[in-house]
Design a protein around this motif. Structure first.
Motif, PDB file in Angstrom:
ATOM      1  N   ASP A 156       2.759   8.074  11.190  1.00 49.61           N
ATOM      2  CA  ASP A 156       3.054   8.197   9.764  1.00 49.61           C
ATOM      3  C   ASP A 156       4.495   8.622   9.469  1.00 49.61           C
ATOM      4  O   ASP A 156       4.762   9.311   8.493  1.00 49.61           O
ATOM      5  CB  ASP A 156       2.066   9.138   9.089  1.00 49.61           C
ATOM      6  CG  ASP A 156       2.136  10.558   9.628  1.00 49.61           C
ATOM      7  OD1 ASP A 156       2.902  10.804  10.583  1.00 49.61           O
ATOM      8  OD2 ASP A 156       1.439  11.422   9.079  1.00 49.61           O
TER       9      ASP A 156
ATOM     10  N   GLU B 209       8.059   8.620   7.953  1.00 47.04           N
ATOM     11  CA  GLU B 209       8.494   8.183   6.624  1.00 47.04           C
ATOM     12  C   GLU B 209       9.542   7.076   6.710  1.00 47.04           C
ATOM     13  O   GLU B 209      10.251   6.952   7.702  1.00 47.04           O
ATOM     14  CB  GLU B 209       9.087   9.363   5.854  1.00 47.04           C
ATOM     15  CG  GLU B 209       8.078  10.446   5.571  1.00 47.04           C
ATOM     16  CD  GLU B 209       8.689  11.648   4.871  1.00 47.04           C
ATOM     17  OE1 GLU B 209       9.903  11.899   5.026  1.00 47.04           O
ATOM     18  OE2 GLU B 209       7.946  12.352   4.178  1.00 47.04           O
TER      19      GLU B 209
ATOM     20  N   ILE C 277       9.649   7.166   1.377  1.00 38.80           N
ATOM     21  CA  ILE C 277       8.278   6.695   1.186  1.00 38.80           C
ATOM     22  C   ILE C 277       7.435   7.102   2.388  1.00 38.80           C
ATOM     23  O   ILE C 277       7.664   6.628   3.500  1.00 38.80           O
ATOM     24  CB  ILE C 277       8.239   5.163   1.028  1.00 38.80           C
ATOM     25  CG1 ILE C 277       9.103   4.730  -0.153  1.00 38.80           C
ATOM     26  CG2 ILE C 277       6.801   4.669   0.860  1.00 38.80           C
ATOM     27  CD1 ILE C 277       9.297   3.235  -0.271  1.00 38.80           C
ATOM     28  N   PRO C 278       6.437   7.960   2.172  1.00 38.47           N
ATOM     29  CA  PRO C 278       5.504   8.268   3.259  1.00 38.47           C
ATOM     30  C   PRO C 278       4.630   7.031   3.508  1.00 38.47           C
ATOM     31  O   PRO C 278       4.039   6.491   2.561  1.00 38.47           O
ATOM     32  CB  PRO C 278       4.664   9.422   2.715  1.00 38.47           C
ATOM     33  CG  PRO C 278       5.359   9.884   1.464  1.00 38.47           C
ATOM     34  CD  PRO C 278       6.184   8.741   0.978  1.00 38.47           C
TER      35      PRO C 278
ATOM     36  N   PRO D 143       1.650   6.506   4.771  1.00 39.38           N
ATOM     37  CA  PRO D 143       0.257   6.538   4.312  1.00 39.38           C
ATOM     38  C   PRO D 143       0.102   6.226   2.818  1.00 39.38           C
ATOM     39  O   PRO D 143      -0.917   5.699   2.387  1.00 39.38           O
ATOM     40  CB  PRO D 143      -0.199   7.967   4.617  1.00 39.38           C
ATOM     41  CG  PRO D 143       0.683   8.413   5.729  1.00 39.38           C
ATOM     42  CD  PRO D 143       2.012   7.741   5.462  1.00 39.38           C
ATOM     43  N   TYR D 144       1.143   6.509   2.039  1.00 39.77           N
ATOM     44  CA  TYR D 144       1.117   6.229   0.605  1.00 39.77           C
ATOM     45  C   TYR D 144       0.947   4.730   0.331  1.00 39.77           C
ATOM     46  O   TYR D 144       0.371   4.333  -0.670  1.00 39.77           O
ATOM     47  CB  TYR D 144       2.403   6.756  -0.044  1.00 39.77           C
ATOM     48  CG  TYR D 144       2.408   6.697  -1.546  1.00 39.77           C
ATOM     49  CD1 TYR D 144       1.639   7.582  -2.290  1.00 39.77           C
ATOM     50  CD2 TYR D 144       3.180   5.762  -2.225  1.00 39.77           C
ATOM     51  CE1 TYR D 144       1.643   7.537  -3.682  1.00 39.77           C
ATOM     52  CE2 TYR D 144       3.188   5.712  -3.612  1.00 39.77           C
ATOM     53  CZ  TYR D 144       2.411   6.595  -4.330  1.00 39.77           C
ATOM     54  OH  TYR D 144       2.408   6.550  -5.701  1.00 39.77           O
ATOM     55  N   LEU D 145       1.435   3.899   1.249  1.00 34.94           N
ATOM     56  CA  LEU D 145       1.320   2.454   1.097  1.00 34.94           C
ATOM     57  C   LEU D 145      -0.112   1.966   1.314  1.00 34.94           C
ATOM     58  O   LEU D 145      -0.438   0.823   1.003  1.00 34.94           O
ATOM     59  CB  LEU D 145       2.265   1.740   2.066  1.00 34.94           C
ATOM     60  CG  LEU D 145       3.749   2.083   1.908  1.00 34.94           C
ATOM     61  CD1 LEU D 145       4.570   1.409   3.000  1.00 34.94           C
ATOM     62  CD2 LEU D 145       4.254   1.703   0.531  1.00 34.94           C
TER      63      LEU D 145
ATOM     64  N   ARG E 263      -2.847   3.753   0.078  1.00 32.89           N
ATOM     65  CA  ARG E 263      -3.685   4.578  -0.794  1.00 32.89           C
ATOM     66  C   ARG E 263      -4.750   3.749  -1.507  1.00 32.89           C
ATOM     67  O   ARG E 263      -4.590   2.559  -1.732  1.00 32.89           O
ATOM     68  CB  ARG E 263      -2.823   5.325  -1.806  1.00 32.89           C
ATOM     69  CG  ARG E 263      -2.153   4.441  -2.832  1.00 32.89           C
ATOM     70  CD  ARG E 263      -0.996   5.184  -3.484  1.00 32.89           C
ATOM     71  NE  ARG E 263      -0.265   4.337  -4.402  1.00 32.89           N
ATOM     72  CZ  ARG E 263       0.584   3.390  -4.043  1.00 32.89           C
ATOM     73  NH1 ARG E 263       0.811   3.160  -2.773  1.00 32.89           N
ATOM     74  NH2 ARG E 263       1.210   2.667  -4.939  1.00 32.89           N
TER      75      ARG E 263
ATOM     76  N   GLU F 108      -6.220   7.199  -5.649  1.00 32.19           N
ATOM     77  CA  GLU F 108      -5.019   7.944  -5.254  1.00 32.19           C
ATOM     78  C   GLU F 108      -3.747   7.440  -5.946  1.00 32.19           C
ATOM     79  O   GLU F 108      -2.698   8.076  -5.845  1.00 32.19           O
ATOM     80  CB  GLU F 108      -4.825   7.852  -3.736  1.00 32.19           C
ATOM     81  CG  GLU F 108      -5.945   8.489  -2.945  1.00 32.19           C
ATOM     82  CD  GLU F 108      -5.870   8.181  -1.466  1.00 32.19           C
ATOM     83  OE1 GLU F 108      -6.001   9.127  -0.670  1.00 32.19           O
ATOM     84  OE2 GLU F 108      -5.682   7.001  -1.098  1.00 32.19           O
ATOM     85  N   MET F 109      -3.837   6.325  -6.639  1.00 32.79           N
ATOM     86  CA  MET F 109      -2.660   5.742  -7.300  1.00 32.79           C
ATOM     87  C   MET F 109      -2.338   6.500  -8.586  1.00 32.79           C
ATOM     88  O   MET F 109      -3.234   7.023  -9.243  1.00 32.79           O
ATOM     89  CB  MET F 109      -2.920   4.272  -7.638  1.00 32.79           C
ATOM     90  CG  MET F 109      -3.038   3.384  -6.438  1.00 32.79           C
ATOM     91  SD  MET F 109      -3.422   1.684  -6.921  1.00 32.79           S
ATOM     92  CE  MET F 109      -3.829   1.001  -5.321  1.00 32.79           C
TER      93      MET F 109
ATOM     94  N   SER G 263      -2.366  -2.624  -0.903  1.00 35.77           N
ATOM     95  CA  SER G 263      -3.352  -1.793  -1.603  1.00 35.77           C
ATOM     96  C   SER G 263      -3.691  -2.317  -2.997  1.00 35.77           C
ATOM     97  O   SER G 263      -4.856  -2.331  -3.386  1.00 35.77           O
ATOM     98  CB  SER G 263      -2.854  -0.348  -1.698  1.00 35.77           C
ATOM     99  OG  SER G 263      -2.786   0.214  -0.412  1.00 35.77           O
TER     100      SER G 263
ATOM    101  N   MET H 223       5.842  -0.302  -7.665  1.00 35.32           N
ATOM    102  CA  MET H 223       6.630   0.541  -6.764  1.00 35.32           C
ATOM    103  C   MET H 223       8.081   0.080  -6.767  1.00 35.32           C
ATOM    104  O   MET H 223       8.705   0.069  -7.795  1.00 35.32           O
ATOM    105  CB  MET H 223       6.020   0.599  -5.368  1.00 35.32           C
ATOM    106  CG  MET H 223       4.659   1.302  -5.365  1.00 35.32           C
ATOM    107  SD  MET H 223       4.001   1.579  -3.729  1.00 35.32           S
ATOM    108  CE  MET H 223       5.235   2.637  -2.997  1.00 35.32           C
TER     109      MET H 223
END
Length: 137
Positions: free
Chosen positions: A24, A26, A39-40, A42-44, A46, A50-51, A75, A129
């Motif tokens: 993970d 960044e 951008i982390p 894992p955020y991609l 979600r 979680e959005m 996602s 994004m």
């Protein structure tokens, strides 16, 4: 404008590493037009819950045939395809990202630049994004 052939596909490598091994690390996006963006990875990946609310609202407003530009890990496309039952075309210039989109179950995921798409019509175009950076001037 297509992606240069010598592009190292940083996003694709990071998305693949997270999907396959849980790495993970960044991603830092440098742009001459904006401040650096971290951008982390894992955020991609979600879920809809979680959005941010603005993204959720954008997804609720989608209708008909949808084009998800700069889809990343997919996602948004997955939510629209699986939950909203919409026809989605997910595109990204990252071959690695598109490979993971396909592995995640996106039916129409293409490694193509927005500018290179031609002849197709869409009812909704998503640029979420960092997608607005694709617009240019």
């Amino acid at each position: 404008m297509s992606k240069p052939k010598n592009d190292p596909d940083i996003f694709g490598k990071a998305i693949t590493a997270f999907y396959e091994t849980g790495d993970d690390e960044e991603i830092t996006v440098h742009s001459p037009d904006f401040d650096d963006d971290v951008i982390p990875v894992p955020y991609l990946f979600r879920s809809y819950k979680e959005m941010p609310r603005l993204e959720q609202k954008a997804l609720q407003l989608c209708r008909g045939k949808v084009l998800d530009v700069g889809c990343g890990a997919g996602s948004h496309s997955l939510y629209l395809q699986e939950e909203r039952k919409l026809e989605v075309t997910a595109i990204d210039t990252s071959a690695g990202a598109i490979d993971i989109c396909r592995k995640r179950g996106i039916l129409d995921a293409r490694n193509i630049a927005f500018e290179d798409l031609s002849g197709e019509k869409f009812d909704t175009v998503l640029l979420l994004m960092n997608g607005t950076g694709i617009v240019g001037k």
